[in-house]
Design an enzyme around this catalytic site. Structure first.
Site, PDB file in Angstrom:
ATOM      1  N   SER A   4       0.847  -1.198   0.000  1.00  0.00           N
ATOM      2  CA  SER A   4       0.000   0.000   0.000  1.00  0.00           C
ATOM      3  C   SER A   4       0.877   1.239   0.000  1.00  0.00           C
ATOM      4  O   SER A   4       1.635   1.457   0.947  1.00  0.00           O
ATOM      5  CB  SER A   4      -0.906   0.002   1.229  1.00  0.00           C
ATOM      6  OG  SER A   4      -1.638   1.210   1.293  1.00  0.00           O
ATOM      7  N   GLY A  21      -0.486   3.360   2.834  1.00  0.00           N
ATOM      8  CA  GLY A  21      -0.583   2.680   4.123  1.00  0.00           C
ATOM      9  C   GLY A  21      -1.912   2.925   4.811  1.00  0.00           C
ATOM     10  O   GLY A  21      -2.099   2.553   5.964  1.00  0.00           O
ATOM     11  N   GLU A  56       4.777   2.290  -7.026  1.00  0.00           N
ATOM     12  CA  GLU A  56       4.436   1.023  -7.672  1.00  0.00           C
ATOM     13  C   GLU A  56       5.606   0.481  -8.485  1.00  0.00           C
ATOM     14  O   GLU A  56       5.908  -0.719  -8.414  1.00  0.00           O
ATOM     15  CB  GLU A  56       3.207   1.213  -8.557  1.00  0.00           C
ATOM     16  CG  GLU A  56       1.964   1.557  -7.761  1.00  0.00           C
ATOM     17  CD  GLU A  56       1.042   2.548  -8.447  1.00  0.00           C
ATOM     18  OE1 GLU A  56       0.070   2.959  -7.796  1.00  0.00           O
ATOM     19  OE2 GLU A  56       1.284   2.918  -9.617  1.00  0.00           O
TER      20      GLU A  56
END
Length: 180
Positions: A90, A93, A147
């Site tokens: 994530s 988060g 990512e």
């Protein structure tokens, strides 16, 4: 911002991964992650959106290496048990569904790893947090830099597992889809 400056941001984010080889604290985090993967009965991975795609890539590679790995939410995912490992991905988060999965898993065991960009609430449930502290860019929107860096980091983890277990590409090929 020029195209070259954008490329520099991506390159610098990749260079951040050097800390896993040059800094003892980060080496220990990488070793702990790999140890937990190797020792786990089953490995569950979860993320949402593009982080979820990265998680699916990682689950597939772990399966190629012979691990029982699953992406949470798929129809063939079994139940999570006390000897299992959960890896959460994530950027913020704080993604609500990631927090929900973390809370449920925490009631079963304490073997939870969070790979994050920002240390949001999910780190409260993780007993190992790996913050990929990447630079953001105006022209690489939202979580793109996280990512990309997470994908490269998790490929690095696969390479380290292969070295540690003395596996080569032939192991991957044996388990690669052969029906299509």
């Amino acid at each position: 911002m020029s195209k070259l400056e954008e490329l520099d941001i991506v390159s610098n984010n990749i260079l951040i991964l050097k800390k896993f080889y040059t800094n003892d604290e980060w080496k220990n985090k990488l070793d702990s992650l790999i140890d937990r993967i190797i020792k786990a009965k089953k490995i569950f991975i979860f993320g949402v959106g593009r982080s979820g795609y990265i998680g699916r890539c990682f689950a597939m590679r772990l399966m190629h290496l012979g691990f029982k790995s699953y992406f949470v939410g798929e129809t063939t995912t079994p139940s999570y048990e006390k000897d299992d490992l959960l890896i959460l991905i994530s950027g913020s988060g704080r993604t609500e569904s990631v927090l929900t999965v973390a809370k449920k898993a925490k009631n079963i065991n304490n073997n939870i790893i969070a790979i994050v960009c920002e240390c949001g609430n999910v780190v409260e449930f993780a007993d190992l947090t790996i913050p990929l502290e990447v630079k953001k860019s105006k022209y690489l929107p939202m979580g793109t830099t996280f990512e990309e860096t997470a994908l490269i980091f998790l490929d690095l983890v696969i390479a380290e597992i292969m070295k540690r277990l003395n596996l080569d590409e032939s192991e991957i090929i044996k388990r690669h889809c052969n029906l299509l």
